[in-house]
Design an enzyme around this catalytic site. Structure first.
Site, PDB file in Angstrom:
ATOM      1  N   SER A   8       0.864  -1.178   0.000  1.00 23.16           N
ATOM      2  CA  SER A   8       0.000   0.000   0.000  1.00 23.16           C
ATOM      3  C   SER A   8       0.903   1.231   0.000  1.00 23.16           C
ATOM      4  CB  SER A   8      -0.935  -0.006   1.213  1.00 23.16           C
ATOM      5  OG  SER A   8      -0.204  -0.185   2.404  1.00 23.16           O
ATOM      6  N   GLU A  10       1.221   5.494   0.920  1.00 22.83           N
ATOM      7  CA  GLU A  10       0.648   6.592   1.717  1.00 22.83           C
ATOM      8  C   GLU A  10       0.941   7.948   1.084  1.00 22.83           C
ATOM      9  OE1 GLU A  10       1.070   6.330   6.038  1.00 22.83           O
ATOM     10  OE2 GLU A  10       1.737   8.425   6.036  1.00 22.83           O
ATOM     11  N   THR A  42      -3.085  10.788   4.750  1.00 22.12           N
ATOM     12  CA  THR A  42      -2.890  11.158   6.157  1.00 22.12           C
ATOM     13  C   THR A  42      -3.871  12.235   6.586  1.00 22.12           C
ATOM     14  OG1 THR A  42      -1.219  12.812   5.624  1.00 22.12           O
ATOM     15  CG2 THR A  42      -0.431  10.582   6.086  1.00 22.12           C
ATOM     16  N   TYR A  43      -3.935  12.393   7.908  1.00 26.91           N
ATOM     17  CA  TYR A  43      -4.848  13.340   8.541  1.00 26.91           C
ATOM     18  C   TYR A  43      -3.997  14.284   9.364  1.00 26.91           C
ATOM     19  CZ  TYR A  43      -9.258  14.581  10.944  1.00 26.91           C
ATOM     20  OH  TYR A  43     -10.376  15.214  11.429  1.00 26.91           O
ATOM     21  N   GLY A 101      -2.809  10.451  16.577  1.00 27.80           N
ATOM     22  CA  GLY A 101      -2.393  11.621  15.811  1.00 27.80           C
ATOM     23  C   GLY A 101      -1.226  12.310  16.466  1.00 27.80           C
ATOM     24  N   ASP A 102      -0.543  13.116  15.643  1.00 29.16           N
ATOM     25  CA  ASP A 102       0.551  13.918  16.176  1.00 29.16           C
ATOM     26  C   ASP A 102      -0.028  15.139  16.854  1.00 29.16           C
ATOM     27  OD1 ASP A 102       2.756  12.402  15.624  1.00 29.16           O
ATOM     28  OD2 ASP A 102       2.870  13.098  13.549  1.00 29.16           O
ATOM     29  N   HIS A 142       7.293   3.750  20.700  1.00 33.66           N
ATOM     30  CA  HIS A 142       6.794   5.109  20.451  1.00 33.66           C
ATOM     31  C   HIS A 142       7.557   6.124  21.319  1.00 33.66           C
ATOM     32  CE1 HIS A 142       4.013   8.556  20.669  1.00 33.66           C
ATOM     33  NE2 HIS A 142       3.719   8.203  19.437  1.00 33.66           N
ATOM     34  N   PHE A 209      12.908  14.164  10.488  1.00 37.11           N
ATOM     35  CA  PHE A 209      11.666  13.429  10.681  1.00 37.11           C
ATOM     36  C   PHE A 209      11.875  12.253  11.634  1.00 37.11           C
ATOM     37  CE2 PHE A 209       8.006  10.905   8.936  1.00 37.11           C
ATOM     38  CZ  PHE A 209       7.048  11.807   9.360  1.00 37.11           C
ATOM     39  N   HIS A 258       3.985  -1.131   3.561  1.00 47.21           N
ATOM     40  CA  HIS A 258       3.249   0.127   3.391  1.00 47.21           C
ATOM     41  C   HIS A 258       4.287   1.222   3.177  1.00 47.21           C
ATOM     42  CE1 HIS A 258       0.071   3.158   4.145  1.00 47.21           C
ATOM     43  NE2 HIS A 258       0.952   3.782   4.900  1.00 47.21           N
TER      44      HIS A 258
HETATM   45  P1  FAD Z   1      -1.449   5.574  20.508  1.00 48.53           P
HETATM   46  O1  FAD Z   1      -1.571   4.149  20.155  1.00 48.53           O
HETATM   47  O2  FAD Z   1      -2.600   6.194  21.230  1.00 48.53           O
HETATM   48  O3  FAD Z   1      -0.135   5.720  21.375  1.00 48.53           O
HETATM   49  C1  FAD Z   1       0.425   7.017  21.643  1.00 48.53           C
HETATM   50  C2  FAD Z   1       1.270   6.988  22.888  1.00 48.53           C
HETATM   51  O4  FAD Z   1       0.415   6.893  24.041  1.00 48.53           O
HETATM   52  C3  FAD Z   1       2.242   5.819  23.005  1.00 48.53           C
HETATM   53  O5  FAD Z   1       3.391   6.272  23.660  1.00 48.53           O
HETATM   54  C4  FAD Z   1       1.504   4.806  23.850  1.00 48.53           C
HETATM   55  O6  FAD Z   1       2.414   3.981  24.575  1.00 48.53           O
HETATM   56  C5  FAD Z   1       0.690   5.713  24.773  1.00 48.53           C
HETATM   57  N1  FAD Z   1      -0.639   5.178  25.117  1.00 48.53           N
HETATM   58  C6  FAD Z   1      -1.482   4.504  24.309  1.00 48.53           C
HETATM   59  N2  FAD Z   1      -2.619   4.209  24.963  1.00 48.53           N
HETATM   60  C7  FAD Z   1      -2.480   4.733  26.201  1.00 48.53           C
HETATM   61  C8  FAD Z   1      -3.308   4.755  27.379  1.00 48.53           C
HETATM   62  N3  FAD Z   1      -4.514   4.172  27.383  1.00 48.53           N
HETATM   63  N4  FAD Z   1      -2.848   5.392  28.472  1.00 48.53           N
HETATM   64  C9  FAD Z   1      -1.629   5.970  28.482  1.00 48.53           C
HETATM   65  N5  FAD Z   1      -0.789   5.960  27.414  1.00 48.53           N
HETATM   66  C10 FAD Z   1      -1.222   5.355  26.298  1.00 48.53           C
HETATM   67  N6  FAD Z   1       0.067  11.180  12.549  1.00 48.53           N
HETATM   68  C11 FAD Z   1      -0.812  12.116  12.115  1.00 48.53           C
HETATM   69  O7  FAD Z   1      -0.943  13.188  12.724  1.00 48.53           O
HETATM   70  N7  FAD Z   1      -1.565  11.895  10.980  1.00 48.53           N
HETATM   71  C12 FAD Z   1      -1.494  10.735  10.283  1.00 48.53           C
HETATM   72  O8  FAD Z   1      -2.215  10.563   9.283  1.00 48.53           O
HETATM   73  C13 FAD Z   1      -0.586   9.724  10.732  1.00 48.53           C
HETATM   74  N8  FAD Z   1      -0.486   8.526  10.093  1.00 48.53           N
HETATM   75  C14 FAD Z   1       0.314   7.535  10.619  1.00 48.53           C
HETATM   76  C15 FAD Z   1       0.328   6.280   9.997  1.00 48.53           C
HETATM   77  C16 FAD Z   1       1.125   5.243  10.514  1.00 48.53           C
HETATM   78  C17 FAD Z   1       1.095   3.897   9.847  1.00 48.53           C
HETATM   79  C18 FAD Z   1       1.947   5.487  11.661  1.00 48.53           C
HETATM   80  C19 FAD Z   1       2.830   4.410  12.215  1.00 48.53           C
HETATM   81  C20 FAD Z   1       1.933   6.740  12.268  1.00 48.53           C
HETATM   82  C21 FAD Z   1       1.115   7.768  11.776  1.00 48.53           C
HETATM   83  N9  FAD Z   1       1.047   9.022  12.383  1.00 48.53           N
HETATM   84  C22 FAD Z   1       0.182   9.990  11.903  1.00 48.53           C
HETATM   85  C23 FAD Z   1       1.857   9.317  13.581  1.00 48.53           C
HETATM   86  C24 FAD Z   1       1.060   9.019  14.855  1.00 48.53           C
HETATM   87  O9  FAD Z   1      -0.118   9.784  14.888  1.00 48.53           O
HETATM   88  C25 FAD Z   1       1.953   9.396  16.018  1.00 48.53           C
HETATM   89  O10 FAD Z   1       2.988   8.460  16.142  1.00 48.53           O
HETATM   90  C26 FAD Z   1       1.219   9.587  17.337  1.00 48.53           C
HETATM   91  O11 FAD Z   1       2.115  10.229  18.230  1.00 48.53           O
HETATM   92  C27 FAD Z   1       0.732   8.293  17.981  1.00 48.53           C
HETATM   93  O12 FAD Z   1      -0.359   7.777  17.356  1.00 48.53           O
HETATM   94  P2  FAD Z   1      -0.872   6.294  17.725  1.00 48.53           P
HETATM   95  O13 FAD Z   1      -2.141   6.098  17.009  1.00 48.53           O
HETATM   96  O14 FAD Z   1       0.196   5.323  17.557  1.00 48.53           O
HETATM   97  O15 FAD Z   1      -1.164   6.521  19.299  1.00 48.53           O
END
Ligand code: FAD
Length: 278
Positions: A8, A10, A42-43, A101-102, A142, A209, A258
């Site tokens: 895929s 991105e 991406t978002y 999300g970031d 992470h 990055f 991906h």
């Molecule tokens: P989570 O899974 O929520 O984890 C984030 C952090 O919080 C981790 O350190 C985790 O250990 C911790 N955590 C998780 N759950 C809990 C909990 N219940 N309590 C306490 N801590 C917790 N970013 C964007 O802004 N836009 C995009 O479109 C985008 N696309 C991406 C696509 C891929 C394939 C990847 C790998 C990353 C992408 N990112 C994107 C980056 C991503 O949004 C960042 O890495 C963000 O900081 C974490 O997102 P996550 O969904 O992994 O978060």
């Protein structure tokens, strides 16, 4: 191409309509012959590309491509997310990449209380099984994680909440991915874990990055990149290195790749061709 090897690509949403047109007619058209399962879009942090992501997904769908939006709820209201889910379902979208999300700059940590697990639960609650939900995985941990164990536990919780598959953050150390797959197998996480691949094309932006994303750039790679005398040299070197990485990932059992294309097709297409994925 081996049909069990899924790929895929991105994209990020272009800023304006001409940019979107170029993305569809130049970039997506050049990558489509690789037979990707989908193009994802991406978002932006804090919903900053809400319309751009939606428009780009629609444009890809209109051009006949399978398109997958990324979605995050970092600073969005639940009502906004639900409205988007309904729009995507009505547009024929069947996959969503669900993320925390970031963090947008200027937002305090207290405005960023959600995590991806909460979004997975929200999508399942609202849309049932309509969407195949992809979540992010971090073989190199992470950057915000308090420990590797806690990070993996939160990953497991996203899967338990209803995620269907995962895509990893990019990495250049295949053993980190192998170890992550082992941990999944040992703990009963049985969804496919696709490897995220970042082609190497520009040293400076990759350094910047990677620092932010918590992706480890091995010393030998940083030094070799610094030695490349121009972008063409670097690109050729990068294609070789990333092709070898992908070969190793398939040997380790990766179900697919991906590619973070950064809206470019050249290096990604050459890597896919080297792998016989065309
Ligand atoms: P989570 O899974 O929520 O984890 C984030 C952090 O919080 C981790 O350190 C985790 O250990 C911790 N955590 C998780 N759950 C809990 C909990 N219940 N309590 C306490 N801590 C917790 N970013 C964007 O802004 N836009 C995009 O479109 C985008 N696309 C991406 C696509 C891929 C394939 C990847 C790998 C990353 C992408 N990112 C994107 C980056 C991503 O949004 C960042 O890495 C963000 O900081 C974490 O997102 P996550 O969904 O992994 O978060």
């Amino acid at each position: 191409m081996d049909p069990s090897r899924r790929i895929s690509f991105e994209f990020f949403p272009p800023r304006d309509a001409p940019g979107q047109e170029r993305l569809i007619t130049n970039v997506a058209a050049k990558l489509a012959p690789m037979d990707p399962e989908f193009f994802s879009v991406t978002y932006g942090a804090g919903g900053s590309t809400r319309d751009g992501t939606l428009n780009t997904v629609r444009a890809l769908l209109s051009a006949g491509h399978a398109a997958v939006p990324h979605l995050s709820m970092g600073t969005d209201d639940e009502a906004d997310i639900i409205a988007l889910l309904d729009e995507y379902a009505d547009s024929g979208v069947r996959h969503i990449v669900a993320l925390r999300g970031d963090q947008p700059s200027g937002f305090g940590a207290n405005r960023f209380a959600h995590n991806a697990e909460a979004l997975v639960k929200l999508v399942r609650r609202h849309s049932g099984d309509h969407f195949h939900l992809v979540v992010a995985a971090y073989p190199e941990v992470h950057p915000d994680a308090t420990s590797a164990a806690a990070d993996f536990e939160f990953f497991q919780r996203k899967i338990a909440a209803g995620a269907s598959s995962a895509i990893t953050q990019y990495f250049y150390n295949a053993e980190a991915y192998a170890y992550f797959l082992d941990r999944c197998a040992q703990t009963g996480v049985d969804v496919p874990i696709y490897a995220g691949i970042m082609p190497i094309t520009n040293a400076e932006s990759l350094f910047r990055f990677s620092e932010k994303a918590g992706a480890d750039l091995p010393r030998w790679l940083r030094y070799a990149m610094a030695d490349s005398s121009n972008d063409d040299d670097l690109s050729k070197f990068g294609v070789d290195v990333v092709t070898r990485l992908c070969e190793r990932l398939f040997e380790l059992g990766a179900p697919g790749l991906h590619f973070y294309t950064l809206n470019r097709w050249g290096a990604t297409r050459r890597i896919c061709a080297n792998l016989g994925l065309a």
